[in-house]
Design a protein around this motif. Structure first.
Motif, PDB file in Angstrom:
ATOM      1  N   UNK A  59       0.854  -1.194   0.000  1.00  0.00           N
ATOM      2  CA  UNK A  59       0.000   0.000   0.000  1.00  0.00           C
ATOM      3  C   UNK A  59       0.891   1.245   0.000  1.00  0.00           C
ATOM      4  N   UNK A  60       1.457   1.589  -1.155  1.00  0.00           N
ATOM      5  CA  UNK A  60       2.411   2.706  -1.192  1.00  0.00           C
ATOM      6  C   UNK A  60       1.808   4.036  -0.756  1.00  0.00           C
ATOM      7  N   UNK A  61       0.528   4.277  -1.014  1.00  0.00           N
ATOM      8  CA  UNK A  61      -0.079   5.543  -0.590  1.00  0.00           C
ATOM      9  C   UNK A  61      -0.105   5.644   0.932  1.00  0.00           C
ATOM     10  N   UNK A  62      -0.350   4.533   1.608  1.00  0.00           N
ATOM     11  CA  UNK A  62      -0.350   4.535   3.072  1.00  0.00           C
ATOM     12  C   UNK A  62       1.053   4.815   3.598  1.00  0.00           C
TER      13      UNK A  62
ATOM     14  N   UNK B 203       3.434   6.442   2.164  1.00  0.00           N
ATOM     15  CA  UNK B 203       3.718   7.850   1.894  1.00  0.00           C
ATOM     16  C   UNK B 203       3.001   8.749   2.907  1.00  0.00           C
ATOM     17  N   UNK B 204       1.739   8.437   3.191  1.00  0.00           N
ATOM     18  CA  UNK B 204       0.968   9.236   4.132  1.00  0.00           C
ATOM     19  C   UNK B 204       1.618   9.251   5.511  1.00  0.00           C
ATOM     20  N   UNK B 205       1.960   8.085   6.023  1.00  0.00           N
ATOM     21  CA  UNK B 205       2.520   8.018   7.378  1.00  0.00           C
ATOM     22  C   UNK B 205       3.883   8.689   7.451  1.00  0.00           C
ATOM     23  N   UNK B 206       4.675   8.549   6.401  1.00  0.00           N
ATOM     24  CA  UNK B 206       5.954   9.272   6.356  1.00  0.00           C
ATOM     25  C   UNK B 206       5.696  10.785   6.367  1.00  0.00           C
ATOM     26  N   UNK B 207       4.757  11.235   5.541  1.00  0.00           N
ATOM     27  CA  UNK B 207       4.440  12.664   5.426  1.00  0.00           C
ATOM     28  C   UNK B 207       3.918  13.237   6.746  1.00  0.00           C
TER      29      UNK B 207
ATOM     30  N   UNK C 255       6.167  -8.331   4.807  1.00  0.00           N
ATOM     31  CA  UNK C 255       5.062  -7.720   4.063  1.00  0.00           C
ATOM     32  C   UNK C 255       4.348  -6.628   4.853  1.00  0.00           C
ATOM     33  N   UNK C 256       4.876  -6.304   6.024  1.00  0.00           N
ATOM     34  CA  UNK C 256       4.276  -5.264   6.855  1.00  0.00           C
ATOM     35  C   UNK C 256       5.308  -4.203   7.206  1.00  0.00           C
ATOM     36  N   UNK C 257       4.823  -2.991   7.349  1.00  0.00           N
ATOM     37  CA  UNK C 257       5.635  -1.887   7.845  1.00  0.00           C
ATOM     38  C   UNK C 257       5.014  -1.400   9.143  1.00  0.00           C
TER      39      UNK C 257
END
Length: 171
Positions: free
Chosen positions: A134-137, A139-143, A162-164
């Protein structure tokens, strides 16, 4: 943005959140074969149904919250929730915005409100996890200023790649 966030307190709002959660589950299943496997392993339909039945209790005030986003026409536009994982740690769960409402900042609005509520409730940190697919997720959490960390609860070794995992200090 034209979106309002409300704390879920009515049966109607809770039903809307449950419907969004089922859409979230389907989105994960359709997203990637690995996400399908993880979802079916950790949240098979009977277990997920039971979770949905106790959703309000799992995220009850004063140490949790369920938020519902509605668009300008009053339609459900997203949800997110949190609960106490430990006395000083709040965990964010099931932040989801349907495809029809994405790219409007709703997920960021939900996450920011959940973090603010956790801070107001006296938590020292917020944690969450997401799929690597889920690249958008990510990116969101990093942002939003979350930092990546290791797992904060036991996870099977075959699932870990498979989890971050993310954390945000509230102090």
């Amino acid at each position: 943005m034209g979106v309002t966030l409300t704390s879920v307190t009515t049966a109607e709002d809770l039903d809307a959140v449950r419907a969004l959660c089922w859409d979230y589950r389907k989105t994960l299943i359709d997203n990637d074969p690995i996400d399908l496997q993880i979802t079916e392993t950790f949240y098979p339909v009977p277990k997920y149904r039971a979770l949905m039945d106790r959703l309000a209790a799992e995220h009850a005030r004063p140490k949790g919250i369920i938020l519902l986003a509605r668009d300008a026409e009053g339609r459900p536009a997203g949800c997110g929730m949190s609960h106490a994982l430990e006395p000083q740690t709040s965990e964010i769960k099931r932040v989801f915005v349907p495809e029809t409402h994405r790219r409007r900042g709703i997920a960021a609005h939900l996450c920011t409100a959940l973090v603010d509520q956790a801070r107001a409730d006296g938590f020292a940190r917020v944690v969450l996890d997401t799929s690597t697919h889920l690249p958008a997720a990510k990116h969101l959490y990093d942002k939003l200023g979350f930092t990546r960390r290791g797992p904060y609860q036991p996870i099977p070794e075959d699932v870990l790649p498979h989890l971050l995992f993310f954390e945000k200090s509230l102090t």
